[in-house]
Every structure is written in structure tokens, then in C-alpha cells.
Design an enzyme around this catalytic site. Structure first.
Site, PDB file in Angstrom:
ATOM      1  N   SER A 106       0.856  -1.190   0.000  1.00  0.00           N
ATOM      2  CA  SER A 106       0.000   0.000   0.000  1.00  0.00           C
ATOM      3  C   SER A 106       0.886   1.232   0.000  1.00  0.00           C
ATOM      4  CB  SER A 106      -0.880   0.019   1.246  1.00  0.00           C
ATOM      5  OG  SER A 106      -1.529   1.271   1.369  1.00  0.00           O
ATOM      6  N   TYR A 151      -1.660  -0.780  10.344  1.00  0.00           N
ATOM      7  CA  TYR A 151      -1.836  -1.288   8.971  1.00  0.00           C
ATOM      8  C   TYR A 151      -0.674  -0.813   8.087  1.00  0.00           C
ATOM      9  CZ  TYR A 151      -3.810  -1.256   4.207  1.00  0.00           C
ATOM     10  OH  TYR A 151      -4.010  -1.410   2.847  1.00  0.00           O
TER      11      TYR A 151
HETATM   12  P1  NAP Z   1     -11.363  -6.058   0.289  1.00  0.00           P
HETATM   13  O1  NAP Z   1     -12.252  -5.498  -0.761  1.00  0.00           O
HETATM   14  O2  NAP Z   1     -11.697  -5.786   1.730  1.00  0.00           O
HETATM   15  O3  NAP Z   1     -11.245  -7.655   0.055  1.00  0.00           O
HETATM   16  C1  NAP Z   1     -10.537  -8.403   0.975  1.00  0.00           C
HETATM   17  C2  NAP Z   1     -10.400  -9.824   0.460  1.00  0.00           C
HETATM   18  O4  NAP Z   1      -9.517 -10.529   1.339  1.00  0.00           O
HETATM   19  C3  NAP Z   1     -11.699 -10.608   0.446  1.00  0.00           C
HETATM   20  O5  NAP Z   1     -11.649 -11.497  -0.643  1.00  0.00           O
HETATM   21  C4  NAP Z   1     -11.643 -11.366   1.775  1.00  0.00           C
HETATM   22  O6  NAP Z   1     -12.404 -12.583   1.781  1.00  0.00           O
HETATM   23  C5  NAP Z   1     -10.173 -11.697   1.843  1.00  0.00           C
HETATM   24  N1  NAP Z   1      -9.641 -11.976   3.175  1.00  0.00           N
HETATM   25  C6  NAP Z   1      -9.600 -11.155   4.251  1.00  0.00           C
HETATM   26  N2  NAP Z   1      -8.995 -11.776   5.291  1.00  0.00           N
HETATM   27  C7  NAP Z   1      -8.639 -13.005   4.852  1.00  0.00           C
HETATM   28  C8  NAP Z   1      -7.981 -14.109   5.440  1.00  0.00           C
HETATM   29  N3  NAP Z   1      -7.560 -14.067   6.713  1.00  0.00           N
HETATM   30  N4  NAP Z   1      -7.780 -15.230   4.703  1.00  0.00           N
HETATM   31  C9  NAP Z   1      -8.204 -15.284   3.414  1.00  0.00           C
HETATM   32  N5  NAP Z   1      -8.834 -14.262   2.778  1.00  0.00           N
HETATM   33  C10 NAP Z   1      -9.043 -13.141   3.505  1.00  0.00           C
HETATM   34  O7  NAP Z   1      -9.866  -5.557   0.108  1.00  0.00           O
HETATM   35  P2  NAP Z   1      -9.172  -4.693  -1.055  1.00  0.00           P
HETATM   36  O8  NAP Z   1      -9.446  -3.256  -0.813  1.00  0.00           O
HETATM   37  O9  NAP Z   1      -9.457  -5.288  -2.375  1.00  0.00           O
HETATM   38  O10 NAP Z   1      -7.643  -4.908  -0.668  1.00  0.00           O
HETATM   39  C11 NAP Z   1      -6.838  -5.897  -1.266  1.00  0.00           C
HETATM   40  C12 NAP Z   1      -5.391  -5.589  -0.904  1.00  0.00           C
HETATM   41  O11 NAP Z   1      -5.066  -4.278  -1.376  1.00  0.00           O
HETATM   42  C13 NAP Z   1      -5.125  -5.561   0.590  1.00  0.00           C
HETATM   43  O12 NAP Z   1      -3.842  -6.095   0.868  1.00  0.00           O
HETATM   44  C14 NAP Z   1      -5.125  -4.080   0.924  1.00  0.00           C
HETATM   45  O13 NAP Z   1      -4.349  -3.785   2.063  1.00  0.00           O
HETATM   46  C15 NAP Z   1      -4.501  -3.527  -0.331  1.00  0.00           C
HETATM   47  N6  NAP Z   1      -4.786  -2.099  -0.552  1.00  0.00           N
HETATM   48  C16 NAP Z   1      -6.061  -1.669  -0.748  1.00  0.00           C
HETATM   49  C17 NAP Z   1      -6.292  -0.306  -0.947  1.00  0.00           C
HETATM   50  C18 NAP Z   1      -7.673   0.260  -1.183  1.00  0.00           C
HETATM   51  O14 NAP Z   1      -7.824   1.490  -1.185  1.00  0.00           O
HETATM   52  N7  NAP Z   1      -8.690  -0.580  -1.382  1.00  0.00           N
HETATM   53  C19 NAP Z   1      -5.216   0.591  -0.904  1.00  0.00           C
HETATM   54  C20 NAP Z   1      -3.943   0.110  -0.705  1.00  0.00           C
HETATM   55  C21 NAP Z   1      -3.733  -1.242  -0.514  1.00  0.00           C
HETATM   56  P3  NAP Z   1     -13.976 -12.591   2.223  1.00  0.00           P
HETATM   57  O15 NAP Z   1     -14.729 -12.030   1.049  1.00  0.00           O
HETATM   58  O16 NAP Z   1     -14.257 -14.026   2.463  1.00  0.00           O
HETATM   59  O17 NAP Z   1     -14.083 -11.743   3.442  1.00  0.00           O
END
Ligand code: NAP
Length: 247
Positions: A142, A156
Site C-alpha cells: 500500500s 496497517y
Molecule cells: P477487500 O475489498 O476488503 O477484500 C478483501 C479480500 O480478502 C476478500 O476477498 C476477503 O475474503 C479476503 N480476506 C480477508 N482476510 C482473509 C484471510 N484471513 N484469509 C483469506 N482471505 C481473507 O480488500 P481490497 O481493498 O481489495 O484490498 C486488497 C489488498 O489491497 C489488501 O492487501 C489491501 O491492504 C490492499 N490495498 C487496498 C487499498 C484500497 O484502497 N482498497 C489501498 C492500498 C492497498 P472474504 O470475502 O471471504 O471476506
């Protein structure tokens, strides 16, 4: 031979966009999720309806036993060529003086230890040192690793700093064993993760602070991930792509 990819947390958000794009690029896609089976099977259905091949696997990647079983299960699809360490969670916005030890344990276990464990299992399968055919790994960090997320979630951000360092170290460790390890650092992306921080509309609130004056879409991150996994990035390892609209 079919190309197999595992995307942790591939059922929603950036992981789901990556799964859909990977299928278009010819991978058979293993989608990991932890609890929302409806979302996971909906992505599997979309891929299968478009003529691709996808499978869903429930596993909490913060637990070693779950990770070991997950990788054993996907071995049945042939050699793993690509891994996207995408799982990452955050908790309610808070200041450091209010963070509990239990929260730190959850954040660091889910965001850091999961990435180490999945990377370990992938190396054991991909590395030429272990008789593998090589492969590529992309970690999802991130921009918070650079900014520190003050007043929101320094825990985080620190976990993402660890992902960056892991990327640098392991990429050098396996560079001559056929494995490339790279990293993307998204900025503000429209996904449900912000709701778990207590502010579903966070991207819209802060998008004007982004030089491009907008939030990003999960597909824009997926494009960078698939490029880093592809042969077009054949000389790239230990490198970072920031997908932040200039932030
Ligand atoms: P998200 O929409 O909240 O989706 C999270 C995903 O991770 C879901 O598929 C969830 O499964 C799964 N998950 C959570 N905990 C888990 C575990 N312990 N074991 C297996 N699966 C698990 O997240 P996102 O925003 O797409 O983020 C994806 C990545 O990008 C993360 O590493 C986040 O830190 C990074 N990121 C995101 C942003 C942003 O603005 N969105 C910015 C920077 C970095 P379920 O559906 O079963 O809950």
C-alpha cells in the site's frame, strides 16, 4: 501446460479484479477467500461463463494449517506458476495510543505472517532449487507503507512496510531460482476495505488530495499485477509499482 495462479483474498475488491483479468490472460484461477463464499463463487461463475477456469478455496491464510492445506489442494491443478499475496485487512480508524495488543496481533498476523507463509509454500513448489519450474509472485502492499496513515491506522501502514521489506529480501533470495517477486502499492481504491475502517465513503472524502483528483478502480491495480506476473516483466524483480494517481 495450463498456467495456474493463486490469488489470496481473490473474492472481492482488488483480488476479484485480478482474478477476472488473470482468467482473460489464460490462467486457471484459484480464488481464496475466508468467509464470503457467495462473493467467491460469483467470481468463479463469471470466469467459467466467459470460458475460463476457476476454483474457490476457503482458507484463513493467517493460519499455517489453512495455508498448507490450501496449497496442497491447489497442487491438483498442476504446477503453480503465479501467486498474488493480496490479503490485507485494516481496523477502525484510531490513534496509536488507543491501539490494543490484540488488534496488533490480528493486523500483523493477517497482513504479514499470511504473506510469509504463502510465499514459503510457493517457493517450495516453484523454485528450481526444489525441482520446480519457476514462477512469479506479486505482493499487494500500500502507499500507506510510505505515508504511515497517521490518525487512521499506523498499524496497517507498518504491516505494509513489512511487506515491502519482505519483497526486497525474498526477491534477492530466489532471483537465480526462476522466481520473480514484485510488489504493487495501491493508493485510494474503491473497494469495501474502507468500510472496515469505519468510513465506507473514505475515497470520495480524500480524493481531492490525489494529484489526479480521483480514486482508483480495482481493475487499474489488477493491470499492474498482471503485467508484473507476465513475461513482459521478465527482468523485473524486487521492484514496486505505485498505483496512486500520483500520490
Ligand atoms: P477487500 O475489498 O476488503 O477484500 C478483501 C479480500 O480478502 C476478500 O476477498 C476477503 O475474503 C479476503 N480476506 C480477508 N482476510 C482473509 C484471510 N484471513 N484469509 C483469506 N482471505 C481473507 O480488500 P481490497 O481493498 O481489495 O484490498 C486488497 C489488498 O489491497 C489488501 O492487501 C489491501 O491492504 C490492499 N490495498 C487496498 C487499498 C484500497 O484502497 N482498497 C489501498 C492500498 C492497498 P472474504 O470475502 O471471504 O471476506
Amino acid at each position: 501446460m495450463e498456467k495456474t495462479i493463486l490469488i489470496t483474498g481473490g473474492s472481492r475488491g482488488i483480488g476479484a479484479a485480478t482474478a477476472l483479468l488473470a482468467a482473460k490472460r489464460g490462467y486457471q484461477v484459484c480464488i481464496n477467500y475466508v468467509q464470503n463464499s457467495t462473493a467467491a463463487f460469483s467470481i468463479v461463475d463469471q470466469i467459467n461463463q466467459q470460458g475460463g477456469k476457476a476454483f474457490a478455496y476457503q482458507a484463513d491464510v493467517s493460519f499455517e494449517t489453512d495455508v498448507v492445506t490450501l496449497f496442497k489442494d491447489i497442487d491438483q491443478h498442476g504446477p503453480l506458476q503465479a501467486l498474488v499475496n493480496n490479503v490485507g485487512v485494516l481496523e477502525t480508524q484510531t490513534r496509536v495510543e488507543d491501539i490494543t495488543a490484540e488488534r496488533l496481533q490480528r493486523i500483523f498476523t493477517t497482513n504479514i505472517i499470511s504473506c510469509f507463509l504463502c510465499t514459503r509454500e510457493a517457493i517450495r513448489r516453484m523454485s528450481t532449487r526444489h525441482g520446480g519450474f519457476g514462477g512469479a509472485i506479486v505482493n499487494v502492499s500500500s502507499v500507506a507503507a510510505r505515508t504511515g496513515s497517521p490518525g487512521e491506522y499506523v498499524d496497517y501502514a507498518a504491516s505494509k512496510g513489512a511487506i515491502d521489506t519482505l519483497t526486497i529480501g525474498v526477491s534477492k533470495e530466489v532471483a537465480d531460482e526462476g522466481i520473480r517477486v514484485n510488489c504493487v502499492r495501491p493508493g485510494f481504491i474503491y473497494t469495501a476495505i474502507h468500510a472496515s475502517g469505519g468510513e465506507p465513503g473514505r475515497v470520495d472524502r480524500i480524493k481531492d488530495s490525489v494529484p489526479m483528483k480521483r480514486g482508483g478502480q480495482p481493475e487499474e491495480v489488477a493491470n499492474a499485477i498482471l503485467w508484473l506476473l507476465s513475461d513482459e516483466a521478465s527482468y523485473a524483480t524486487g521492484t514496486f509499482i505505485d498505483i496512486t494517481g500520483g500520490r
